[in-house]
Design an enzyme around this catalytic site. Sequence first.
Site, PDB file in Angstrom:
ATOM      1  N   GLY A  91      -2.596   1.510  11.585  1.00  0.00           N
ATOM      2  CA  GLY A  91      -1.737   2.245  12.493  1.00  0.00           C
ATOM      3  C   GLY A  91      -0.710   1.342  13.137  1.00  0.00           C
ATOM      4  O   GLY A  91      -0.408   0.260  12.636  1.00  0.00           O
ATOM      5  N   GLY A 124       7.748  -2.411   8.089  1.00  0.00           N
ATOM      6  CA  GLY A 124       6.999  -3.071   7.023  1.00  0.00           C
ATOM      7  C   GLY A 124       6.058  -2.113   6.321  1.00  0.00           C
ATOM      8  O   GLY A 124       5.972  -2.088   5.086  1.00  0.00           O
ATOM      9  N   HIS A 125       5.337  -1.300   7.097  1.00  0.00           N
ATOM     10  CA  HIS A 125       4.446  -0.296   6.500  1.00  0.00           C
ATOM     11  C   HIS A 125       5.252   0.736   5.710  1.00  0.00           C
ATOM     12  O   HIS A 125       4.879   1.120   4.592  1.00  0.00           O
ATOM     13  CB  HIS A 125       3.656   0.433   7.585  1.00  0.00           C
ATOM     14  N   GLN A 127     -13.110  -6.873  11.213  1.00  0.00           N
ATOM     15  CA  GLN A 127     -12.210  -7.995  10.961  1.00  0.00           C
ATOM     16  C   GLN A 127     -11.718  -8.627  12.261  1.00  0.00           C
ATOM     17  O   GLN A 127     -10.908  -9.553  12.236  1.00  0.00           O
ATOM     18  CB  GLN A 127     -11.033  -7.570  10.086  1.00  0.00           C
ATOM     19  N   LYS A 171       3.600 -10.603   4.143  1.00  0.00           N
ATOM     20  CA  LYS A 171       3.463 -11.336   5.404  1.00  0.00           C
ATOM     21  C   LYS A 171       2.052 -11.879   5.571  1.00  0.00           C
ATOM     22  O   LYS A 171       1.856 -13.008   6.009  1.00  0.00           O
ATOM     23  CB  LYS A 171       3.819 -10.452   6.599  1.00  0.00           C
ATOM     24  N   ASP A 172       1.059 -11.078   5.226  1.00  0.00           N
ATOM     25  CA  ASP A 172      -0.339 -11.515   5.286  1.00  0.00           C
ATOM     26  C   ASP A 172      -0.733 -12.028   3.901  1.00  0.00           C
ATOM     27  O   ASP A 172      -1.557 -11.437   3.202  1.00  0.00           O
ATOM     28  CB  ASP A 172      -1.229 -10.355   5.723  1.00  0.00           C
ATOM     29  N   GLN A 226      -4.307 -12.655   2.739  1.00  0.00           N
ATOM     30  CA  GLN A 226      -4.989 -11.376   2.543  1.00  0.00           C
ATOM     31  C   GLN A 226      -4.687 -10.814   1.161  1.00  0.00           C
ATOM     32  O   GLN A 226      -5.588 -10.279   0.497  1.00  0.00           O
ATOM     33  CB  GLN A 226      -4.543 -10.384   3.608  1.00  0.00           C
ATOM     34  N   SER A 278       5.407  -7.216  12.728  1.00  0.00           N
ATOM     35  CA  SER A 278       3.961  -7.127  12.901  1.00  0.00           C
ATOM     36  C   SER A 278       3.675  -6.122  13.995  1.00  0.00           C
ATOM     37  O   SER A 278       4.439  -6.007  14.965  1.00  0.00           O
ATOM     38  CB  SER A 278       3.366  -8.492  13.277  1.00  0.00           C
ATOM     39  N   SER A 279       2.574  -5.393  13.852  1.00  0.00           N
ATOM     40  CA  SER A 279       2.185  -4.450  14.902  1.00  0.00           C
ATOM     41  C   SER A 279       1.941  -5.161  16.221  1.00  0.00           C
ATOM     42  O   SER A 279       2.096  -4.575  17.297  1.00  0.00           O
ATOM     43  CB  SER A 279       0.922  -3.688  14.478  1.00  0.00           C
TER      44      SER A 279
END
Length: 383
Positions: free
Chosen positions: A81, A86-87, A111, A217-218, A221, A253-254
Amino acid sequence: MAPLLRRLTVRNTHGLMTTPLRFPSRYVAKSTRFLSTTSTLHFAVTSALRTQVFHDVDPLRKYRRDLLLSKRTVGLVPTMGALHEGHLSLVRQAAAENTDVFVTVYVNPTQFGLNEDLASYPKTWEADMAMLSTLDKELASAGAGRVSAVFAPSTKTMYPTLPPDSSIPGAGSFVEIRPLGQLLEGASRPVFFRGVATVCMKLFNICAPDRVYFGQKDIQQTVVIRRLVKDFHLDTEVRIGPTQRQEDGLALSSRNVYLGTRRRTVGLVLSQALRKAEAQYKAGKRRRGDILWPANAHADNLVQEQDGLEPGKRARFEVDYLSLADPDTMEEVEEVDETRGAILSGAVKMLSLEEPADGEELGVGGGQILVRLLDNIVLDPVA
């Protein structure tokens, strides 16, 4: 990441910068659209299609089976959310390659470490759904795939047997990717990749996507997810979308909503440092010290500069790591293999503001929430 790579150019219609991203050639479609030509009336993609919201597993699985029987394809975009461009860029990419896009919205507790920001993580359900609705209309007008499902489960649904546990070793059913998950971010956040791998295994099993979409970005991951898919023979393809940035280089980033103006300005240190290291590589440097020293020097100088300011004017931060790593294992390298390239990455922690000023733009949490910033640059092979 494989040695044989290609560069993908992504059109950006929202005034944001995108970091060029290398894709393994086996993941890059050659002028291929993955949209089904099935004309089954029940599943016809029309502008009247409404995104369905699912909270439970069984109804979503039934919906997915119906799509499969109609020869439709699903691209999955997992999120926690607090959506941003980016999303949305990942949703657009998924819609270009599939008839249907599933978006998951779930803040996964496993996490987060015991002392991390789970309780304060931004939750913006109404705004998220409004963004997806607007985007779905855009996709309809473009004739692309559609956002047909949002999966927003409860924690009891995702962890049905035991409550989620963020302790070590912890009680529960977990997936771990070792030693990859213990490096870099995993060294600083010991349960992070265990939680990521576990929740992604669950989401992949529930949604049965043809393709899954994650942002560069991650980057560690994304390497973990590719390893998960490969080692557990999961029937899905991993797609990686480029990092979305503000014009000044800050990666979206959120968690950026916590920064406020002062910390946001200083937080650019990470992208600036990585760019200095990238310039060394482009200038022909291949040894670790030659590549990283300008990045470390830039960060050290800014730390000293901020420490020398009055408390009401400074934004202090700590550098967790600046890394030069192998693209497949994320292990540190002493010299870059030109046939493989490498990954530059880093993390800094923006500390709480000491003396917020009256009327200062402080961000969510009044400048008191610690903010961890991540960024990376992929160094392309040159041979």
